[in-house]
Write a protein that holds these residues in place. Structure first.
Motif, PDB file in Angstrom:
ATOM      1  N   LYS A  28      -2.539  -7.277 -23.388  1.00  0.00           N
ATOM      2  CA  LYS A  28      -1.271  -6.330 -23.318  1.00  0.00           C
ATOM      3  C   LYS A  28      -0.525  -6.820 -24.515  1.00  0.00           C
ATOM      4  O   LYS A  28       0.458  -5.746 -24.768  1.00  0.00           O
ATOM      5  N   GLU A  29      -0.381  -7.792 -24.853  1.00  0.00           N
ATOM      6  CA  GLU A  29       0.436  -8.424 -26.034  1.00  0.00           C
ATOM      7  C   GLU A  29       0.134  -7.843 -27.603  1.00  0.00           C
ATOM      8  O   GLU A  29       0.939  -8.173 -28.246  1.00  0.00           O
ATOM      9  N   GLY A  30      -1.000  -7.200 -27.542  1.00  0.00           N
ATOM     10  CA  GLY A  30      -1.281  -6.670 -28.806  1.00  0.00           C
ATOM     11  C   GLY A  30      -1.637  -5.087 -28.507  1.00  0.00           C
ATOM     12  O   GLY A  30      -1.536  -4.550 -27.714  1.00  0.00           O
ATOM     13  N   LYS A  31      -2.185  -4.542 -29.760  1.00  0.00           N
ATOM     14  CA  LYS A  31      -2.489  -3.131 -29.951  1.00  0.00           C
ATOM     15  C   LYS A  31      -3.707  -3.037 -30.699  1.00  0.00           C
ATOM     16  O   LYS A  31      -3.768  -3.753 -31.836  1.00  0.00           O
ATOM     17  N   CYS A  32      -4.677  -2.052 -30.434  1.00  0.00           N
ATOM     18  CA  CYS A  32      -5.557  -1.930 -31.413  1.00  0.00           C
ATOM     19  C   CYS A  32      -5.068  -1.555 -32.776  1.00  0.00           C
ATOM     20  O   CYS A  32      -4.261  -0.566 -32.724  1.00  0.00           O
ATOM     21  N   ALA A  33      -5.846  -1.839 -33.882  1.00  0.00           N
ATOM     22  CA  ALA A  33      -5.329  -1.485 -35.322  1.00  0.00           C
ATOM     23  C   ALA A  33      -5.168   0.194 -35.274  1.00  0.00           C
ATOM     24  O   ALA A  33      -6.083   1.015 -35.045  1.00  0.00           O
ATOM     25  N   SER A  34      -4.329   0.698 -35.690  1.00  0.00           N
ATOM     26  CA  SER A  34      -4.002   2.284 -35.647  1.00  0.00           C
ATOM     27  C   SER A  34      -4.095   2.545 -37.268  1.00  0.00           C
ATOM     28  O   SER A  34      -3.901   3.930 -37.470  1.00  0.00           O
ATOM     29  N   VAL A 164     -16.293   5.121 -38.686  1.00  0.00           N
ATOM     30  CA  VAL A 164     -15.241   4.129 -39.085  1.00  0.00           C
ATOM     31  C   VAL A 164     -15.270   4.069 -40.631  1.00  0.00           C
ATOM     32  O   VAL A 164     -13.982   4.061 -41.134  1.00  0.00           O
ATOM     33  N   PHE A 165     -16.138   3.966 -41.311  1.00  0.00           N
ATOM     34  CA  PHE A 165     -16.063   4.034 -42.905  1.00  0.00           C
ATOM     35  C   PHE A 165     -15.260   5.263 -43.420  1.00  0.00           C
ATOM     36  O   PHE A 165     -14.210   5.236 -43.966  1.00  0.00           O
ATOM     37  N   GLN A 166     -15.689   6.764 -42.662  1.00  0.00           N
ATOM     38  CA  GLN A 166     -14.876   7.839 -43.208  1.00  0.00           C
ATOM     39  C   GLN A 166     -13.548   7.574 -42.958  1.00  0.00           C
ATOM     40  O   GLN A 166     -12.693   7.927 -43.623  1.00  0.00           O
ATOM     41  N   SER A 167     -13.332   7.204 -41.585  1.00  0.00           N
ATOM     42  CA  SER A 167     -12.063   7.195 -41.209  1.00  0.00           C
ATOM     43  C   SER A 167     -11.022   6.308 -42.105  1.00  0.00           C
ATOM     44  O   SER A 167      -9.857   6.456 -42.593  1.00  0.00           O
ATOM     45  N   GLU A 168     -11.593   5.124 -42.517  1.00  0.00           N
ATOM     46  CA  GLU A 168     -10.929   4.230 -43.587  1.00  0.00           C
ATOM     47  C   GLU A 168     -10.836   4.842 -44.860  1.00  0.00           C
ATOM     48  O   GLU A 168      -9.761   4.597 -45.488  1.00  0.00           O
ATOM     49  N   TRP A 169     -12.134   5.348 -45.439  1.00  0.00           N
ATOM     50  CA  TRP A 169     -11.895   5.797 -46.555  1.00  0.00           C
ATOM     51  C   TRP A 169     -11.119   6.874 -47.051  1.00  0.00           C
ATOM     52  O   TRP A 169     -10.421   6.940 -48.154  1.00  0.00           O
ATOM     53  N   GLN A 170     -10.656   7.770 -46.025  1.00  0.00           N
ATOM     54  CA  GLN A 170      -9.682   8.828 -46.155  1.00  0.00           C
ATOM     55  C   GLN A 170      -8.230   8.182 -45.975  1.00  0.00           C
ATOM     56  O   GLN A 170      -7.443   9.064 -46.387  1.00  0.00           O
ATOM     57  N   THR A 171      -8.220   7.023 -45.684  1.00  0.00           N
ATOM     58  CA  THR A 171      -6.503   6.852 -45.431  1.00  0.00           C
ATOM     59  C   THR A 171      -6.338   5.424 -46.180  1.00  0.00           C
ATOM     60  O   THR A 171      -5.279   4.738 -45.929  1.00  0.00           O
ATOM     61  N   ALA A 172      -7.333   5.006 -47.009  1.00  0.00           N
ATOM     62  CA  ALA A 172      -7.360   3.615 -47.638  1.00  0.00           C
ATOM     63  C   ALA A 172      -6.412   3.555 -48.894  1.00  0.00           C
ATOM     64  O   ALA A 172      -6.578   3.052 -49.999  1.00  0.00           O
ATOM     65  N   ASN A 173      -5.167   4.242 -48.766  1.00  0.00           N
ATOM     66  CA  ASN A 173      -4.225   4.206 -49.970  1.00  0.00           C
ATOM     67  C   ASN A 173      -3.827   2.769 -50.321  1.00  0.00           C
ATOM     68  O   ASN A 173      -3.759   2.300 -51.710  1.00  0.00           O
ATOM     69  N   ARG A 174      -3.524   1.823 -49.354  1.00  0.00           N
ATOM     70  CA  ARG A 174      -3.237   0.586 -49.871  1.00  0.00           C
ATOM     71  C   ARG A 174      -4.397   0.007 -50.617  1.00  0.00           C
ATOM     72  O   ARG A 174      -4.107  -0.782 -51.706  1.00  0.00           O
ATOM     73  N   ASN A 175      -5.559  -0.040 -50.126  1.00  0.00           N
ATOM     74  CA  ASN A 175      -6.703  -0.697 -50.786  1.00  0.00           C
ATOM     75  C   ASN A 175      -7.046  -0.089 -52.028  1.00  0.00           C
ATOM     76  O   ASN A 175      -7.366  -1.041 -52.876  1.00  0.00           O
ATOM     77  N   ARG A 176      -6.813   1.190 -52.263  1.00  0.00           N
ATOM     78  CA  ARG A 176      -7.075   1.923 -53.648  1.00  0.00           C
ATOM     79  C   ARG A 176      -5.959   1.206 -54.617  1.00  0.00           C
ATOM     80  O   ARG A 176      -6.219   1.060 -55.581  1.00  0.00           O
ATOM     81  N   GLU A 197     -15.927   1.752 -52.182  1.00  0.00           N
ATOM     82  CA  GLU A 197     -17.087   2.268 -51.252  1.00  0.00           C
ATOM     83  C   GLU A 197     -17.782   0.957 -50.655  1.00  0.00           C
ATOM     84  O   GLU A 197     -18.030   0.975 -49.436  1.00  0.00           O
ATOM     85  N   VAL A 198     -17.965  -0.060 -51.617  1.00  0.00           N
ATOM     86  CA  VAL A 198     -18.600  -1.078 -50.934  1.00  0.00           C
ATOM     87  C   VAL A 198     -17.871  -1.615 -50.103  1.00  0.00           C
ATOM     88  O   VAL A 198     -18.308  -2.226 -48.891  1.00  0.00           O
ATOM     89  N   TYR A 199     -16.799  -2.022 -50.514  1.00  0.00           N
ATOM     90  CA  TYR A 199     -15.721  -2.869 -49.404  1.00  0.00           C
ATOM     91  C   TYR A 199     -15.490  -2.166 -48.258  1.00  0.00           C
ATOM     92  O   TYR A 199     -15.806  -3.062 -47.167  1.00  0.00           O
ATOM     93  N   LEU A 200     -15.478  -0.991 -48.204  1.00  0.00           N
ATOM     94  CA  LEU A 200     -14.990  -0.445 -46.846  1.00  0.00           C
ATOM     95  C   LEU A 200     -16.423  -0.197 -46.193  1.00  0.00           C
ATOM     96  O   LEU A 200     -16.485  -0.351 -44.886  1.00  0.00           O
ATOM     97  N   LYS A 201     -17.510  -0.118 -46.824  1.00  0.00           N
ATOM     98  CA  LYS A 201     -18.737  -0.042 -45.978  1.00  0.00           C
ATOM     99  C   LYS A 201     -19.099  -1.242 -45.572  1.00  0.00           C
ATOM    100  O   LYS A 201     -19.588  -1.546 -44.309  1.00  0.00           O
ATOM    101  N   GLN A 202     -18.854  -2.317 -46.222  1.00  0.00           N
ATOM    102  CA  GLN A 202     -19.077  -3.895 -45.527  1.00  0.00           C
ATOM    103  C   GLN A 202     -18.274  -4.022 -44.367  1.00  0.00           C
ATOM    104  O   GLN A 202     -18.578  -4.573 -43.536  1.00  0.00           O
ATOM    105  N   CYS A 203     -17.089  -3.460 -44.436  1.00  0.00           N
ATOM    106  CA  CYS A 203     -15.980  -3.466 -43.259  1.00  0.00           C
ATOM    107  C   CYS A 203     -16.601  -3.061 -42.121  1.00  0.00           C
ATOM    108  O   CYS A 203     -16.443  -3.198 -40.816  1.00  0.00           O
ATOM    109  N   ALA A 204     -17.242  -1.958 -42.174  1.00  0.00           N
ATOM    110  CA  ALA A 204     -17.568  -0.820 -41.111  1.00  0.00           C
ATOM    111  C   ALA A 204     -19.198  -1.127 -40.602  1.00  0.00           C
ATOM    112  O   ALA A 204     -19.838  -0.558 -39.703  1.00  0.00           O
ATOM    113  N   ILE A 205     -19.788  -2.437 -41.007  1.00  0.00           N
ATOM    114  CA  ILE A 205     -20.989  -2.831 -40.662  1.00  0.00           C
ATOM    115  C   ILE A 205     -20.703  -3.054 -38.876  1.00  0.00           C
ATOM    116  O   ILE A 205     -19.860  -3.649 -38.543  1.00  0.00           O
ATOM    117  N   GLU A 206     -21.625  -2.777 -38.217  1.00  0.00           N
ATOM    118  CA  GLU A 206     -21.606  -2.751 -36.870  1.00  0.00           C
ATOM    119  C   GLU A 206     -22.277  -3.809 -36.206  1.00  0.00           C
ATOM    120  O   GLU A 206     -23.428  -3.997 -36.727  1.00  0.00           O
TER     121      GLU A 206
END
Ligand SMILES: NC(=O)CC[C@H](N)C(=O)O
Length: 325
Positions: A28-34, A164-176, A197-206
């Motif tokens: 309850k004290e936290g939140k899922c990353a949005s 997850v990859f697509q979701s971050e790829w489209q919003t990755a302004n900071r990482n870009r 692409e490599v970085y965000l795909k490695q992050c999205a490994i399930e």
């Protein structure tokens, strides 16, 4: 090659089950990353732990079948892989091993400290540099290498969660922005979009928590896979990875984590935490020869660490006197 674990069924496994329920309410004290839209849809109440020792003994508790993405936990893996691909001197010329005390996606030091070398491979800037230097002539090849390296550790096939990859790829302004900055100062070995692409795909490994525990176990064992009986990566690289986990693995909470928990660990904004418990660090636990610990609790704090997960890990470490110090 599948690896079979033997579930320990005794009072230790009962304790773990109880501890998971004891710490679950702290979600309850936290939140899922949005900021990564796909992660915001996760159930914040989930909490799971898996602990695996060198003889395949395993204790699990909570939502152990849940799948989640590695996110920043992948940074340890790609750092190890880059050291194997390029050799330590090459890697260390391009990324330092100093904690920053800043947030994981901070850009400030790339400008304030010339020549703009990223401070360590556990923050986004350093991890993007590391991903850019992996062997392979395309992002696909590099990602395939990361997957196959991880598969050797966990003993099963893994994949990138495309949503997850697509979701971050489209919003990755900071990482870009970070990647463009790194490119400008000469700390990127391939084009920006490829490194990202490599970085965000490695992050999205399930993975699940037991996969995480296996990664922790091999790191704890200095690169030696105790079940497959092979040295997967050099001891010297494993030691460096553990030092980086202690000093930088929990972002800008690494100091407190080292002081009050005392284990090499790495977290991700998915709520994943991997901890590597070397064999001298857990003599009083049910894992006297060391172990790997995987935890998942998607509700994270402002720093990016799982709230219930950190509390659960602290409790386990305290109860069983697990610490490297
Ligand atoms: N701290 C994290 O887990 C960050 C990973 C995430 N993919 C990002 O780059 O923002």
């Amino acid at each position: 090659m599948p690896i079979h674990h033997n579930q320990v069924k005794n009072h230790d496994s009962q304790s773990i089950g109880q501890w998971v329920e004891q710490f679950r309410p702290f979600a309850k004290e936290g939140k899922c990353a949005s900021y990564i839209p796909a992660l915001a849809q996760k159930d914040p109440q989930q909490l799971a732990i898996s602990i695996i020792g060198p003889n395949s003994e395993q204790i699990v508790g909570g939502d152990v079948t849940e799948l989640f993405t590695l996110q920043s936990v992948s940074k340890v893996v790609t750092f190890i892989l880059a050291c194997m691909d390029r050799g330590l001197p090459y890697v260390l010329e391009r990324v330092d091993v100093e904690p920053t005390g800043d947030t994981f996606n901070s850009i400030i030091r790339l400008e304030s400290h010339q020549p703009g070398k990223p401070f360590n491979p556990m923050i986004n800037a350093g991890a993007i540099t590391v991903s850019s230097m992996l062997d392979g002539s395309s992002p696909q090849e590099k990602v395939a290498k990361i997957l196959s390296f991880l598969e050797q550790m966990v003993g099963k096939q893994l994949k990138v969660n495309e949503e997850v990859f697509q979701s971050e790829w489209q919003t990755a302004n900071r990482n870009r922005s970070l990647a463009y900055y790194l490119m400008d100062s000469g700390f990127l070995d391939c084009p920006v979009e490829e490194a990202l692409e490599v970085y965000l795909k490695q992050c999205a490994i399930e993975v699940n928590v037991s996969d995480l525990a296996m990664i922790g176990l091999v790191i704890a064992n200095d690169g030696y896979h105790p079940q497959r009986k092979i040295q997967l990566f050099p001891k010297q690289v494993a030691k460096l990875a553990k030092a980086l986990m202690v000093t930088c693995g929990m972002y800008n909470a690494s100091g407190k984590f080292a002081a009050f928990i005392g284990l090499p660990a790495k977290s991700g904004v998915s709520g994943a935490i991997v901890a590597a418990v070397p064999n001298h660090a857990s003599l009083e636990s049910p894992f006297p020869a060391g172990c790997g610990i995987g935890i998942y609790g998607p509700a994270i704090d402002d720093i990016g660490n799982s709230v219930a997960g950190v509390k659960l890990l602290k409790h386990v470490a305290d109860e069983w006197n697990m610490t490297i110090f």
